[in-house]
Structures are given as structure tokens and as C-alpha cells.
Design a protein around this motif. Structure first.
Motif, PDB file in Angstrom:
ATOM      1  N   THR A   1       0.267  -4.886 -25.331  1.00 25.77           N
ATOM      2  CA  THR A   1       0.207  -4.340 -25.799  1.00 25.77           C
ATOM      3  C   THR A   1       1.976  -4.171 -23.903  1.00 25.77           C
ATOM      4  OG1 THR A   1      -0.741  -2.578 -25.885  1.00 25.77           O
ATOM      5  CG2 THR A   1       0.868  -1.464 -25.185  1.00 25.77           C
TER       6      THR A   1
ATOM      7  N   TYR B   1      -5.272  -8.566 -25.842  1.00 21.53           N
ATOM      8  CA  TYR B   1      -5.296  -7.273 -25.721  1.00 21.53           C
ATOM      9  C   TYR B   1      -5.277  -6.973 -24.452  1.00 21.53           C
ATOM     10  CZ  TYR B   1      -6.851  -8.647 -30.970  1.00 21.53           C
ATOM     11  OH  TYR B   1      -6.810  -8.906 -31.505  1.00 21.53           O
ATOM     12  N   VAL B   2      -4.675  -6.867 -24.047  1.00 18.88           N
ATOM     13  CA  VAL B   2      -4.529  -6.879 -22.481  1.00 18.88           C
ATOM     14  C   VAL B   2      -3.339  -5.168 -22.735  1.00 18.88           C
ATOM     15  CG1 VAL B   2      -2.519  -7.197 -20.026  1.00 18.88           C
ATOM     16  CG2 VAL B   2      -4.750  -8.544 -21.568  1.00 18.88           C
ATOM     17  N   TRP B   3      -3.265  -4.971 -21.590  1.00 20.13           N
ATOM     18  CA  TRP B   3      -2.762  -3.227 -21.872  1.00 20.13           C
ATOM     19  C   TRP B   3      -1.612  -3.198 -20.202  1.00 20.13           C
ATOM     20  CZ3 TRP B   3      -6.441   1.049 -23.126  1.00 20.13           C
ATOM     21  CH2 TRP B   3      -6.785   1.055 -24.220  1.00 20.13           C
TER      22      TRP B   3
ATOM     23  N   GLY C   1       0.731  -1.404 -17.948  1.00 18.85           N
ATOM     24  CA  GLY C   1       1.274   0.357 -18.268  1.00 18.85           C
ATOM     25  C   GLY C   1       2.963   0.775 -17.204  1.00 18.85           C
TER      26      GLY C   1
ATOM     27  N   ASN D   1      -8.196  -8.344 -22.403  1.00 17.64           N
ATOM     28  CA  ASN D   1      -8.832  -6.589 -22.302  1.00 17.64           C
ATOM     29  C   ASN D   1      -9.056  -6.297 -21.152  1.00 17.64           C
ATOM     30  OD1 ASN D   1     -10.284  -6.463 -24.844  1.00 17.64           O
ATOM     31  ND2 ASN D   1     -11.789  -8.379 -24.432  1.00 17.64           N
TER      32      ASN D   1
ATOM     33  N   CYS E   1      -6.149  -3.635 -18.334  1.00 18.76           N
ATOM     34  CA  CYS E   1      -5.864  -2.839 -17.756  1.00 18.76           C
ATOM     35  C   CYS E   1      -4.557  -2.806 -16.569  1.00 18.76           C
ATOM     36  CB  CYS E   1      -6.629  -1.143 -18.423  1.00 18.76           C
ATOM     37  SG  CYS E   1      -5.314  -0.078 -18.692  1.00 18.76           S
TER      38      CYS E   1
ATOM     39  N   SER F   1      -2.923  -0.063 -15.371  1.00 14.80           N
ATOM     40  CA  SER F   1      -1.900   1.126 -15.463  1.00 14.80           C
ATOM     41  C   SER F   1      -0.996   1.089 -14.360  1.00 14.80           C
ATOM     42  CB  SER F   1      -2.850   2.702 -14.660  1.00 14.80           C
ATOM     43  OG  SER F   1      -4.627   2.182 -15.361  1.00 14.80           O
TER      44      SER F   1
ATOM     45  N   TRP G   1      -9.746  -3.583 -14.971  1.00 16.32           N
ATOM     46  CA  TRP G   1      -9.097  -2.301 -15.248  1.00 16.32           C
ATOM     47  C   TRP G   1      -8.241  -2.012 -13.569  1.00 16.32           C
ATOM     48  CZ3 TRP G   1     -11.186   3.475 -15.551  1.00 16.32           C
ATOM     49  CH2 TRP G   1      -9.632   4.032 -15.440  1.00 16.32           C
TER      50      TRP G   1
END
Length: 188
Positions: A64, A82-84, A86, A102, A104, A106, A137
Motif C-alpha cells: 500500500t 504486505y508493506v504499508w 503512509g 509486513n 508499516c 506511518s 513499525w
């Protein structure tokens, strides 16, 4: 005492290194980055991923990428599954940045793989890789500095600065970031 003399600054070694892709490729990337990645255009993520891959990024599945992400050099970027990423994240990857599965990042997080040697009069450029292992994270507006590895499932809290490696499952906070507790499973 050391004084800074920027007239002596020389990063020719970097311009001719494997970290760069030449003037035309870099110029084309800056234009594409600004239009398609570092913008509020409501583009589907698969288009952003195709553009990043076209410039050499190695990307996994299920990524994402929110609006206004800034990536300096996609050819120095590897992202797992599956990395976010932001809004307003800046990956300033003069050197290699490797992001595991995985992870994130932010809003407003900053990854800095380059710095300068303030102890030298010539203010030499320093390049060191950043590694974010699986499950990491990075909180909103947190900064990961040059050469830092964030071990598996570590957390860097909001507005914190990691200038040293983070241990696995550690939760870090502050500037400089200090271990405040361990990341454990929820009991609910």
C-alpha cells in the motif's frame, strides 16, 4: 576546533557509484516521482508499483502506497510483501533501503540513508544502508538514521529518532530513541 569549508565538499565518488543511475534517468525519475508518487493524484497503487519497478525498485505483493510519498532513488529500494507506506513518508535512499514483510511506515516517517561527516572540514557525504526487518513499525514522523537496522517486529514511536540499531521486539521512544518496553502479544 573543526571549521566547515563547503568549497572543499566533493561527492564525485558518489556520482560515479552503483547508487546512482546517471543524469537522464534521475531527471526522468524526479519528474515521474513528482507526478505519480509524490502527489495527491488518486492513482491506483498498481500504477505506482509499475512505475517504481520500471525504475528498478524490487517490490513484493500487497503493498500500500498512500499519497505524497517521496522516494529519492527507486533503484536503491527493496520492499517485501504486505508493506504499508503512509502519507508523506520520505524514503531518502541515497544508499540501499531494504524493507521486510509486513512493515508499516506511518505518516511522515523519514528514512535517511545519507548524512554528512561534521568532523571533517569538507563535510563529506556518508552513505550507509537502512534495513527494516519483518514486522517493524515506524511511527508517524519518526526518523530512521543512516546505517540503522530495525530488527524484527521492533517499534519506533511517534516523533522518535533511531540513530542506533533497534533490537527485536523492542519498543523505542524519544530522541535519541531508547528502549521503553518489549512488544508482546495482546492478552484480550
Amino acid at each position: 576546533m573543526v571549521t566547515t569549508d563547503l568549497a572543499k565538499y566533493n561527492n564525485d565518488w558518489y556520482k560515479n557509484s552503483d547508487f546512482t543511475r546517471g543524469f537522464l534517468t534521475t531527471l526522468l525519475w524526479f519528474i515521474c516521482n513528482r507526478i505519480f508518487i509524490n502527489s495527491y493524484l488518486p492513482l491506483p497503487v498498481f500504477i505506482k508499483i509499475r512505475i517504481l519497478r520500471a525504475f528498478g525498485a524490487r517490490l513484493g505483493r500487497g503493498i500500500t502506497i498512500k499519497p505524497m510519498v517521496n522516494i529519492k532513488a527507486p533503484w536503491n529500494l527493496e520492499i517485501g510483501d504486505y508493506v504499508w507506506i503512509g502519507e508523506n513518508v520520505w524514503i531518502d535512499n541515497l544508499g540501499k533501503v531494504k524493507i521486510g514483510n509486513n512493515v508499516c511506515l506511518s505518516q511522515g516517517a523519514l528514512l535517511l540513508s545519507g548524512n554528512h561527516n561534521y568532523k571533517k572540514e569538507s563535510f563529506d557525504l556518508i552513505i550507509k544502508d537502512i534495513i527494516l526487518e519483518d514486522g517493524v513499525w515506524i511511527g508517524a514522523r519518526a526518523v530512521v538514521c543512516t546505517g540503522v537496522t530495525c530488527a524484527t517486529h521492533s517499534v519506533l514511536a511517534v516523533n522518535s529518532v533511531a540513530n542506533r540499531n533497534l533490537e527485536a521486539y523492542g519498543i523505542y521512544q524519544g530522541n535519541p530513541a531508547a528502549l521503553v518496553r518489549q512488544r508482546t502479544a495482546a492478552t484480550e
